[in-house]
Each structure stands twice: as C-alpha cells, then as structure tokens.
Design a protein around this motif. Structure first.
Motif, mmCIF file in Angstrom:
data_model
loop_
_atom_site.group_PDB
_atom_site.id
_atom_site.type_symbol
_atom_site.label_atom_id
_atom_site.label_comp_id
_atom_site.label_asym_id
_atom_site.label_seq_id
_atom_site.Cartn_x
_atom_site.Cartn_y
_atom_site.Cartn_z
ATOM 1 N N GLN A 64 -85.340 -71.027 15.022
ATOM 2 C CA GLN A 64 -84.648 -69.725 14.459
ATOM 3 C C GLN A 64 -83.958 -70.208 13.373
ATOM 4 O OE1 GLN A 64 -85.431 -66.854 15.925
ATOM 5 N NE2 GLN A 64 -86.438 -67.884 17.180
ATOM 6 N N HIS A 65 -84.122 -71.589 12.779
ATOM 7 C CA HIS A 65 -83.586 -71.663 11.332
ATOM 8 C C HIS A 65 -84.395 -71.281 10.334
ATOM 9 C CE1 HIS A 65 -82.376 -74.209 8.308
ATOM 10 N NE2 HIS A 65 -81.092 -74.805 8.743
ATOM 11 N N TRP A 66 -83.678 -70.535 9.195
ATOM 12 C CA TRP A 66 -84.527 -70.017 8.192
ATOM 13 C C TRP A 66 -85.674 -70.833 7.661
ATOM 14 C CZ3 TRP A 66 -84.101 -72.680 3.593
ATOM 15 C CH2 TRP A 66 -82.955 -73.635 3.330
ATOM 16 N N GLN A 67 -85.552 -72.240 7.674
ATOM 17 C CA GLN A 67 -86.331 -73.296 7.288
ATOM 18 C C GLN A 67 -87.800 -73.079 8.060
ATOM 19 O OE1 GLN A 67 -84.683 -77.116 6.764
ATOM 20 N NE2 GLN A 67 -84.817 -76.856 4.728
ATOM 21 N N SER A 68 -87.538 -72.823 9.511
ATOM 22 C CA SER A 68 -88.724 -73.015 10.474
ATOM 23 C C SER A 68 -89.335 -71.496 10.136
ATOM 24 C CB SER A 68 -88.099 -73.160 11.655
ATOM 25 O OG SER A 68 -87.519 -74.536 11.962
ATOM 26 N N LEU A 69 -88.628 -70.405 9.955
ATOM 27 C CA LEU A 69 -89.177 -69.228 9.748
ATOM 28 C C LEU A 69 -89.896 -69.044 8.507
ATOM 29 C CD1 LEU A 69 -86.068 -67.305 10.963
ATOM 30 C CD2 LEU A 69 -88.289 -67.595 12.333
ATOM 31 N N HIS B 216 -81.868 -78.513 3.461
ATOM 32 C CA HIS B 216 -80.735 -78.026 4.012
ATOM 33 C C HIS B 216 -79.952 -79.281 4.592
ATOM 34 C CE1 HIS B 216 -78.688 -76.627 7.718
ATOM 35 N NE2 HIS B 216 -78.104 -75.601 6.901
ATOM 36 N N SER B 217 -78.673 -79.125 4.273
ATOM 37 C CA SER B 217 -77.845 -80.226 4.978
ATOM 38 C C SER B 217 -78.038 -81.692 4.522
ATOM 39 C CB SER B 217 -77.855 -80.113 6.500
ATOM 40 O OG SER B 217 -76.468 -80.674 6.917
ATOM 41 N N LEU B 218 -78.146 -82.239 5.354
ATOM 42 C CA LEU B 218 -78.622 -83.785 5.057
ATOM 43 C C LEU B 218 -79.822 -83.747 4.158
ATOM 44 C CD1 LEU B 218 -77.729 -86.854 5.401
ATOM 45 C CD2 LEU B 218 -79.480 -86.971 7.461
ATOM 46 N N GLY B 219 -80.644 -82.824 4.146
ATOM 47 C CA GLY B 219 -81.923 -82.816 3.215
ATOM 48 C C GLY B 219 -81.107 -82.738 1.804
ATOM 49 N N PHE C 217 -74.404 -73.086 -8.930
ATOM 50 C CA PHE C 217 -73.595 -73.039 -7.791
ATOM 51 C C PHE C 217 -73.532 -71.861 -7.279
ATOM 52 C CE2 PHE C 217 -69.748 -72.389 -5.329
ATOM 53 C CZ PHE C 217 -69.812 -73.356 -4.403
ATOM 54 N N VAL C 218 -73.988 -71.284 -6.017
ATOM 55 C CA VAL C 218 -73.681 -69.924 -5.511
ATOM 56 C C VAL C 218 -72.936 -70.116 -4.205
ATOM 57 C CG1 VAL C 218 -75.253 -68.322 -4.389
ATOM 58 C CG2 VAL C 218 -76.191 -69.719 -6.281
ATOM 59 N N ASP C 219 -71.866 -69.347 -4.372
ATOM 60 C CA ASP C 219 -70.827 -69.040 -3.399
ATOM 61 C C ASP C 219 -71.494 -67.892 -2.496
ATOM 62 O OD1 ASP C 219 -69.046 -68.239 -1.591
ATOM 63 O OD2 ASP C 219 -67.127 -68.474 -3.221
ATOM 64 N N HIS C 220 -71.727 -68.407 -1.142
ATOM 65 C CA HIS C 220 -72.565 -67.429 -0.202
ATOM 66 C C HIS C 220 -71.573 -66.726 0.737
ATOM 67 C CE1 HIS C 220 -75.422 -65.843 2.761
ATOM 68 N NE2 HIS C 220 -76.512 -66.353 1.842
ATOM 69 N N GLY C 221 -70.300 -67.001 0.394
ATOM 70 C CA GLY C 221 -69.256 -65.970 1.198
ATOM 71 C C GLY C 221 -69.051 -67.166 2.455
ATOM 72 N N GLU C 222 -68.554 -66.401 3.542
ATOM 73 C CA GLU C 222 -68.163 -66.894 4.666
ATOM 74 C C GLU C 222 -69.511 -66.753 5.863
ATOM 75 O OE1 GLU C 222 -64.541 -66.042 6.567
ATOM 76 O OE2 GLU C 222 -63.423 -66.684 4.980
ATOM 77 N N ALA C 223 -70.457 -67.999 5.678
ATOM 78 C CA ALA C 223 -71.553 -68.156 6.385
ATOM 79 C C ALA C 223 -71.901 -69.295 7.239
ATOM 80 C CB ALA C 223 -72.752 -67.724 5.553
ATOM 81 N N GLY C 224 -70.577 -69.860 7.684
ATOM 82 C CA GLY C 224 -70.850 -71.246 8.566
ATOM 83 C C GLY C 224 -71.717 -72.364 7.739
ATOM 84 N N HIS C 225 -72.575 -72.856 8.482
ATOM 85 C CA HIS C 225 -73.529 -74.049 7.910
ATOM 86 C C HIS C 225 -74.907 -73.583 7.274
ATOM 87 C CE1 HIS C 225 -74.161 -78.037 7.276
ATOM 88 N NE2 HIS C 225 -75.396 -78.267 7.901
ATOM 89 N N LEU C 226 -75.097 -72.172 7.248
ATOM 90 C CA LEU C 226 -76.293 -71.511 6.780
ATOM 91 C C LEU C 226 -77.270 -71.945 7.326
ATOM 92 C CD1 LEU C 226 -75.142 -71.936 2.775
ATOM 93 C CD2 LEU C 226 -75.219 -69.723 4.138
ATOM 94 N N ASN C 227 -77.289 -71.931 8.768
ATOM 95 C CA ASN C 227 -78.406 -72.137 9.405
ATOM 96 C C ASN C 227 -78.645 -71.114 10.541
ATOM 97 O OD1 ASN C 227 -76.061 -72.584 11.363
ATOM 98 N ND2 ASN C 227 -76.159 -74.847 11.470
ATOM 99 N N ALA C 228 -79.406 -71.528 11.616
ATOM 100 C CA ALA C 228 -79.472 -70.491 12.756
ATOM 101 C C ALA C 228 -78.378 -69.895 13.297
ATOM 102 C CB ALA C 228 -80.439 -71.165 13.726
ATOM 103 N N ASP C 229 -77.363 -70.725 13.620
ATOM 104 C CA ASP C 229 -76.001 -70.033 13.914
ATOM 105 C C ASP C 229 -75.398 -68.983 13.188
ATOM 106 O OD1 ASP C 229 -76.610 -71.602 16.245
ATOM 107 O OD2 ASP C 229 -75.206 -73.216 15.490
ATOM 108 N N SER C 230 -75.773 -69.044 11.811
ATOM 109 C CA SER C 230 -75.128 -68.258 10.791
ATOM 110 C C SER C 230 -75.734 -66.784 10.934
ATOM 111 C CB SER C 230 -75.300 -68.584 9.547
ATOM 112 O OG SER C 230 -74.732 -70.159 9.414
#
Length: 182
Positions: free
Chosen positions: A18-23, A66-69, A148-161
């Motif tokens: 369900q992560h946007w990368q997988s989608l 994403h993240s460590l990527g 730089f893009v501030d995405h607001g409050e979106a957690g780790h920008l992953n599936a949980d977001s």
C-alpha cells in the motif's frame, strides 16, 4: 522517458503493497531497485545494487527514493562515476541515520553524505516525520542542493500516511522530469 527509466529506491524494510512506491510500480511500471537484504541493509551492498541498476538502464534514469533510499542516493552519488546517467531525483522523507536511535539500528549508514548532488533534485519532508525533524530535512536539502518541499503534517510519507498513490508526489516527479527535458 520510459517507465523503466524511473528507479524506485525504497527504504529500510522495503515498501509494502500500500506504499505509494509500490502503487507507482504497479500503475506506471517504474522499476524497484531490489536489495539483497531489506532488514539488515549494508550501505556498500545497497550502493552496488543501485550502481548495477543505473548501468543496466539503456537511457538516463530518474531516482525516486524514500527514507533510507534518500540516504542511499546521496551516498551513491558521492562515490559513483555513473552519476551523469541520472537526470534527477525525487527524495522523500529522508531518515536521519545520524540520530542515536537510528544509528544503532542502521549501523554503517552514518555519516550522511552531504556533497551537492550532481543532478537536479527535490526533497519532500513532513513536519511530523518520526524519523527526521523538518529542520534536519531542510538542512539535508540545502547540503544536497535540492529544492525543498514542506508537505505539511504527513508522518513518514508512507502507507501509514494515507497518501494512496500520492498524486502530489507524481506531480513533483513530473515537474522534475520536465525540467530536464527543456
């Protein structure tokens, strides 16, 4: 640019279904750089896999990390002789591997490479990312020469977001790719 010229660089533990990368991979045919060990990532091994993927591409590539990527992209760019084959990079929610808790879990990833990236890049960060403070992400963007893009409050920008297939991210990727085609 063909879909296979977009390389997805998931973070630690890979990107789930369900992560946007997988989608994006399923929807657009982007290519995931598969790592030997998603649970115990080794910077040298991950960098070698990225180098292989870049060299295996028939055309220049765009990195979508994403993240460590994101940390991988910077580490790889600091040592690779193949960076001219990269048209740009979308760097999303970098993990701060210099933080004591992450340094302990992800040994060998600190220090973070801070050289300017030799290709255009956009770094997207969230104000409430549990793995990287917004100020820290902004510092990394500055060091890497990234927009730089501030995405607001979106957690780790992953599936949980709850981003789904993240149209805003796709729009940022499209903008980045269009910059290089002009």
């Amino acid at each position: 640019m063909k879909a296979g010229d977009v390389l997805l660089l998931p973070g630690w533990q890979n990107s789930g279904p369900q992560h946007w990368q997988s989608l994006w991979e399923a929807r657009h045919g982007y290519r995931r750089v598969e790592q030997h060990d998603w649970m115990r990532p080794l910077r040298g091994d991950w960098s070698a896999r990225l180098e292989d993927a870049v060299l295996a591409s028939e055309a220049p590539v765009v990195l979508v990390a994403h993240s460590l990527g994101c940390i991988l992209a910077a580490a790889w760019a600091s040592v690779s002789r193949s960076t001219a084959r990269v048209r740009g990079a979308l760097l999303v929610a970098p993990g701060d591997v210099e933080r004591p808790d992450l340094r302990e879990q992800l040994r060998g990833w600190a220090p973070i490479a801070r050289q300017p990236l030799p290709f255009p890049s956009v770094l997207v960060a969230s104000r409430n990312d549990p793995y990287c403070r917004l100020e820290r992400a902004r510092e990394l963007a500055q060091a890497w020469g990234s927009r730089f893009v501030d995405h607001g409050e979106a957690g780790h920008l992953n599936a949980d977001s709850g981003l789904g297939d993240w149209p805003r991210g796709q729009a940022l990727l499209d903008e980045l790719m269009n910059l290089r085609e002009r």
